[in-house]
Design a protein around this motif. Structure first.
Motif, PDB file in Angstrom:
ATOM      1  N   UNK A 481       0.868  -1.174   0.000  1.00  0.00           N
ATOM      2  CA  UNK A 481       0.000   0.000   0.000  1.00  0.00           C
ATOM      3  C   UNK A 481       0.910   1.231   0.000  1.00  0.00           C
ATOM      4  N   UNK A 482       0.461   2.274  -0.648  1.00  0.00           N
ATOM      5  CA  UNK A 482       1.319   3.438  -0.777  1.00  0.00           C
ATOM      6  C   UNK A 482       0.477   4.696  -0.925  1.00  0.00           C
ATOM      7  N   UNK A 496      -1.083  -2.466  -4.585  1.00  0.00           N
ATOM      8  CA  UNK A 496      -1.139  -3.695  -5.378  1.00  0.00           C
ATOM      9  C   UNK A 496      -2.241  -4.528  -4.735  1.00  0.00           C
ATOM     10  N   UNK A 497      -3.163  -5.007  -5.569  1.00  0.00           N
ATOM     11  CA  UNK A 497      -4.378  -5.627  -5.036  1.00  0.00           C
ATOM     12  C   UNK A 497      -4.174  -7.113  -4.699  1.00  0.00           C
ATOM     13  N   UNK A 498      -4.957  -7.550  -3.760  1.00  0.00           N
ATOM     14  CA  UNK A 498      -5.041  -8.975  -3.457  1.00  0.00           C
ATOM     15  C   UNK A 498      -6.046  -9.601  -4.423  1.00  0.00           C
ATOM     16  N   UNK A 499      -5.562 -10.451  -5.324  1.00  0.00           N
ATOM     17  CA  UNK A 499      -6.436 -11.054  -6.329  1.00  0.00           C
ATOM     18  C   UNK A 499      -6.714 -12.530  -6.044  1.00  0.00           C
ATOM     19  N   UNK A 500      -6.350 -12.990  -4.842  1.00  0.00           N
ATOM     20  CA  UNK A 500      -6.501 -14.400  -4.485  1.00  0.00           C
ATOM     21  C   UNK A 500      -7.654 -14.574  -3.488  1.00  0.00           C
ATOM     22  N   UNK A 536      -2.759  -7.234 -10.198  1.00  0.00           N
ATOM     23  CA  UNK A 536      -3.047  -5.879 -10.665  1.00  0.00           C
ATOM     24  C   UNK A 536      -2.894  -4.884  -9.524  1.00  0.00           C
ATOM     25  N   UNK A 537      -2.773  -3.618  -9.898  1.00  0.00           N
ATOM     26  CA  UNK A 537      -2.625  -2.572  -8.897  1.00  0.00           C
ATOM     27  C   UNK A 537      -2.924  -1.224  -9.503  1.00  0.00           C
ATOM     28  N   UNK A 538      -3.064  -0.234  -8.646  1.00  0.00           N
ATOM     29  CA  UNK A 538      -3.389   1.086  -9.161  1.00  0.00           C
ATOM     30  C   UNK A 538      -3.304   2.161  -8.109  1.00  0.00           C
TER      31      UNK A 538
END
Length: 595
Positions: A481-482, A496-500, A536-538
């Motif tokens: 996280x930023x 950056x997302x948790x995709x799991x 993925x992230x954003x």
């Protein structure tokens, strides 16, 4: 066909001399010089000076026409004499001799002056916002906003991003701020929510196989106003990317923001590659996760000093023995400052709810180091040397101390760092200092409930070995996280997302969510992830805050076209307002009077 203008009020110059022109705009100012009447005519593009002689048939009509009346003027472009050229105007080398004059829109007595940019009552400004927007400074701010957004769109497309629009009517979110709810007529007793952000939708766009998404997204949060946050609604540059890590997100944002700030401001960007500061380090050195890096002052922890036998500052020693901490700020070469400077900082700290700030200065005489001031005498030479070593202090410097709980000390020294730097004129106002705050803790303890909760974004990917996370010590887990910060203002949070799905269930269980609750409250996302989700992230920088920095404004309402007031009211449109009983009946809603 009617012709309202052949030129705008900002384009005429000496090359147009002796041409017949038609201008339309607002009467900005009038100046009566006896035999001559001068009018400054204003439109969106600038101001042109127009002049009429007393003997002209339209003289008396123009003379009694009020400011801000919309008029059409036909006349001849004349060159100004060298002594009357106005270098502050693009049109300052010419003026228009009026032949014909026509009123297009009359104006009543003004509730606020348009030709002045002075502060005025906020309620008046917001009630008559369309007049306020005519004023030079704020008009310029809104044009800047449009230009910045257009530039950002172009840059994002150059980076290979596609712009998509996400729904405005969606489901309520259990996380984050309070939602704005919208009743459903076709589904009695049920409600939509306006999106606090397109968070889940933009992640679903990645699941759908689109690689790079952006949107200038409207967001809605029912929260209180602040100088850097509008109540109700705001806009953000919403970004999401597939198959990226944290560094790749940073690279895009650094390039974009550097381009935007270089194009629209003359201020210097200190670092093109923005410094990355771990959250814990930021809280220690600056007392906040929104540090202004233009400020050279840093905070040091000196708690251990107050456990020494040769330190006689008993008040702090007693507090430290009970688990409190002591942190300090050193100011360079301020030993000769008058006592009023130091006492003023101490008094200010008390006004901010602290118990004050202790202070002394470092002196040297005959090779012996001592502390100047009553408190300074309570420290031995050895302890002073140790303090100087920890804080990088030198002879001639001064030091301020705060003692208390960690959260109390961080709060007051963060504020003191800004206060002292401003008083000493240490902050360069002609610079932009960006930084990333990284390595946020995944969880924190809620001060009220004492329960573990997410500290940032619950959909973030934790750091470390995913298969062997220490869920027995969740407060030690850090996340990808930023935040991005500029001059002490947070522009955005991202992750950056948790995709799991399996990992998501585990992470939410630490915060007290059952599997069933996650399935219910995040059904769209958790179901989508079970069909193959890419890493993925954003991030989503706030458009309003970017413009606020570029326009050098202190309040976000100065760069928002139609803002609400502090009570989330639109005084111009009288919103929120009562509605008819028939409308409520259609929605199966009854209102309850509050006691």
């Amino acid at each position: 066909m009617i012709t309202y203008r052949t030129h705008t009020c900002g384009e005429l110059n000496k090359s147009h001399k002796d041409k017949e022109v038609i201008l339309s705009g607002w009467i900005h100012k009038k100046r009566d010089h006896g035999n001559l009447l001068f009018i400054d005519l204003r439109d969106n593009y600038g101001i042109s000076q127009c002049v009429i002689e007393k003997g002209h048939k339209s003289f008396s009509n123009i003379e009694k026409t009020s400011l801000e009346t919309v008029v059409k003027i036909e006349g001849l472009v004349l060159g100004r004499s060298s002594e009357t050229i106005n270098k502050d105007l693009k049109t300052g080398e010419i003026e228009i001799s009026i032949n014909n004059f026509e009123i297009l829109g009359s104006a009543k007595e003004l509730p606020l002056p348009v030709f002045l940019d002075e502060d005025y009552s906020e309620d008046i400004r917001l009630k008559y916002r369309y007049l306020d927007l005519r004023r030079k400074r704020i008009h310029k701010n809104i044009i800047l906003r449009s230009e910045v957004i257009s530039f950002i769109r172009d840059e994002m497309q150059k980076f290979g991003f596609l712009e998509f629009q996400t729904p405005i009517l969606t489901s309520s979110s259990p996380e984050g701020a309070r939602d704005f709810l919208v009743p459903s007529r076709l589904n009695p007793g049920k409600f939509y929510a306006l999106p606090q952000a397109p968070q889940q939708f933009k992640q679903l766009i990645m699941v759908a196989g689109f690689d790079k998404y952006f949107q200038i997204a409207p967001c809605f949060r029912d929260e209180d106003a602040r100088a850097d946050r509008s109540p109700g609604e705001f806009y953000q540059l919403d970004i999401e990317m597939s198959f990226v890590n944290q560094n790749q997100v940073f690279d895009i944002l650094e390039k974009l923001l550097s381009s935007v700030f270089e194009k629209f401001s003359n201020k210097k960007i200190i670092n093109k590659v923005f410094p990355r500061i771990p959250y814990e380090q930021s809280m220690l050195k600056y007392g906040t996760d929104k540090p202004d890096l233009r400020n050279p002052l840093v905070i040091s922890d000196v708690s251990e000093i107050f456990k020494r036998e040769d330190v006689k500052f008993e008040i702090f020693k007693k507090l430290v023995s009970k688990g409190n901490i002591v942190r300090s700020i050193v100011t360079k070469q301020t030993v000769e400052k008058p006592r009023s400077f130091f006492d003023g900082i101490d008094k200010w700290a008390r006004s901010e709810g602290a118990s004050g700030l202790a202070y002394f200065s470092f002196e040297e005489s005959d090779g012996e180091i001592s502390g100047k001031g009553t408190i300074g005498k309570l420290f031995s030479e050895d302890s002073l040397k140790e303090i100087m070593k920890i804080t990088d202090a030198e002879i001639g410097d001064s030091i301020f101390f705060a003692c208390g709980s960690q959260s109390e000390v961080e709060r007051i020294l963060s504020l003191a760092r800004t206060k002292i730097a401003e008083d000493l004129n240490l902050i360069n106002k002609d610079e932009f200092a960006f930084c990333w705050i990284v390595d946020y803790p995944m969880y924190e303890v809620d001060e009220k409930t004492k329960k573990i909760t997410f500290s940032h974004n619950p959909f973030s990917m934790p750091q470390g070995d995913i298969e062997n996370l220490d869920f027995n010590n969740p407060l030690n887990i850090k996340a990808y996280q930023y935040d991005i910060v500029c001059n002490g203002i947070e522009l955005s949070s991202g992750a950056i997302r948790n995709h799991k799905p399996d990992l998501m269930y585990k992470l939410f269980s630490v915060a007290g969510y059952s599997k069933e609750e996650v399935d219910t409250e995040f059904s769209g996302m958790i179901n989508a992830f079970s069909y193959g989700a890419p890493p993925h992230g954003g991030i989503a920088p706030g458009i309003d805050r970017i413009i606020m920095l570029l326009a050098d404004e202190k309040n976000i309402r100065e760069v928002t076209m139609f803002p609400m007031n502090q009570n989330a009211q639109d005084l111009m449109m009288n919103a929120p307002s009562s509605v008819k009983e028939s409308q409520l009946k259609d929605l199966n809603i009854k209102t309850i009077k509050k006691d």
